[in-house]
Design an enzyme around this catalytic site. Sequence first.
Site, PDB file in Angstrom:
ATOM      1  N   MET A   1      27.855  32.904  77.136  1.00  0.00           N
ATOM      2  CA  MET A   1      27.011  32.830  75.942  1.00  0.00           C
ATOM      3  C   MET A   1      25.626  33.414  76.232  1.00  0.00           C
ATOM      4  O   MET A   1      24.977  33.052  77.206  1.00  0.00           O
ATOM      5  CB  MET A   1      26.851  31.375  75.485  1.00  0.00           C
TER       6      MET A   1
ATOM      7  N   HIS B   1      36.977  30.570  69.702  1.00  0.00           N
ATOM      8  CA  HIS B   1      35.909  30.031  70.547  1.00  0.00           C
ATOM      9  C   HIS B   1      35.677  28.595  70.094  1.00  0.00           C
ATOM     10  O   HIS B   1      35.110  28.362  69.029  1.00  0.00           O
ATOM     11  CB  HIS B   1      34.671  30.923  70.352  1.00  0.00           C
TER      12      HIS B   1
ATOM     13  N   MET C   1      33.513  25.326  65.049  1.00  0.00           N
ATOM     14  CA  MET C   1      32.399  24.401  65.337  1.00  0.00           C
ATOM     15  C   MET C   1      32.628  23.081  64.612  1.00  0.00           C
ATOM     16  O   MET C   1      33.095  23.063  63.469  1.00  0.00           O
ATOM     17  CB  MET C   1      31.082  25.000  64.848  1.00  0.00           C
TER      18      MET C   1
ATOM     19  N   HIS D   1      37.043  37.570  66.663  1.00  0.00           N
ATOM     20  CA  HIS D   1      36.462  36.358  67.257  1.00  0.00           C
ATOM     21  C   HIS D   1      36.256  35.306  66.164  1.00  0.00           C
ATOM     22  O   HIS D   1      35.599  35.566  65.156  1.00  0.00           O
ATOM     23  CB  HIS D   1      35.128  36.734  67.916  1.00  0.00           C
TER      24      HIS D   1
ATOM     25  N   SER E   1      32.782  38.875  65.148  1.00  0.00           N
ATOM     26  CA  SER E   1      32.790  37.436  64.857  1.00  0.00           C
ATOM     27  C   SER E   1      32.762  37.248  63.349  1.00  0.00           C
ATOM     28  O   SER E   1      31.794  37.624  62.686  1.00  0.00           O
ATOM     29  CB  SER E   1      31.574  36.758  65.482  1.00  0.00           C
TER      30      SER E   1
ATOM     31  N   ASP F   1      28.759  36.848  74.240  1.00  0.00           N
ATOM     32  CA  ASP F   1      28.669  36.428  72.835  1.00  0.00           C
ATOM     33  C   ASP F   1      27.254  35.972  72.489  1.00  0.00           C
ATOM     34  O   ASP F   1      26.749  35.022  73.078  1.00  0.00           O
ATOM     35  CB  ASP F   1      29.659  35.259  72.647  1.00  0.00           C
TER      36      ASP F   1
ATOM     37  N   ASP G   1      34.880  31.524  65.406  1.00  0.00           N
ATOM     38  CA  ASP G   1      34.021  30.455  65.930  1.00  0.00           C
ATOM     39  C   ASP G   1      34.370  29.126  65.287  1.00  0.00           C
ATOM     40  O   ASP G   1      34.160  28.931  64.093  1.00  0.00           O
ATOM     41  CB  ASP G   1      32.557  30.804  65.657  1.00  0.00           C
TER      42      ASP G   1
ATOM     43  N   MET H   1      33.906  25.341  69.922  1.00  0.00           N
ATOM     44  CA  MET H   1      32.626  24.656  70.159  1.00  0.00           C
ATOM     45  C   MET H   1      32.768  23.262  69.573  1.00  0.00           C
ATOM     46  O   MET H   1      32.201  22.926  68.534  1.00  0.00           O
ATOM     47  CB  MET H   1      31.482  25.448  69.497  1.00  0.00           C
TER      48      MET H   1
END
Length: 220
Positions: free
Chosen positions: A136, A65, A36, A32, A7, A174, A34, A67
């Site tokens: 998660m 991913h 957000m 990965h 990540s 994760d 993230d 979010m």
Amino acid sequence: MFEIAPSILSADFTRLAEEIRAVEAGGAKILHVDVMDGRFVPNITIGLPVVKSIRKFTDLTIDTHLMIVEPSRYATEFVKAGANMVSVHVEIDPHLQRTLTAIREAGGQAGIAINPATPLVSLEEALPFADFVLLMSVNPGFGGQKFITTALDKLRRLRRTIDERGLNTKIEIDGGIDATNIEKIVEAGAEIIVSGTGVFGKGNGAEGVKELIDAGTVWA
Ligand code: DX5
Ligand code: ZN
């Protein structure tokens, strides 16, 4: 068999290119990312322009991913930006089946992300439309959190459900995973292991990936 998905949230962003080359050298095949938005989770990270830049720089599988609230507005944009895998949280999308199908039609692998407190039964209907589940093992928002130990039993139950239903859905996990707990997680049936701090925490991404592959291979 399992893959390590570093990540980049825990990478040094001023040296992102070098950090990516390091995890490639260590044997990672998946990166990965993230995403957000400060609304679904209490943190803001990176978005489409960064994914586009990374795409030009590496052949690694890019795993985004999401979010974010209203993930259906952006999911296919991430595929167009170069993401190979796009996961959407089950908690935030009332039309999950449609979003997953749209990701697939755009040429991506579609994933359902699920928070620690969300029961597995909420995946039941959408599972056949997903290429992977992102389980998660921390509440999303930050790197460096502690693995929530009940996630291990949840992982075993998800493994059983997928096998019993004869699905090919992969399991990705994760949050809070490092060389001390990866062995149990691989044994419980996870196939893609995300790790931020576990990979980049000691300042050497190549060594970080190798260490995790070694630690997880005992049971693989
Ligand atoms: C948390 C993110 C994770 C995070 C993992 O919200 O989804 O991908 O970067 O970091 P570690 O491995 O440090 O828990
Ligand atoms: Zn993540």
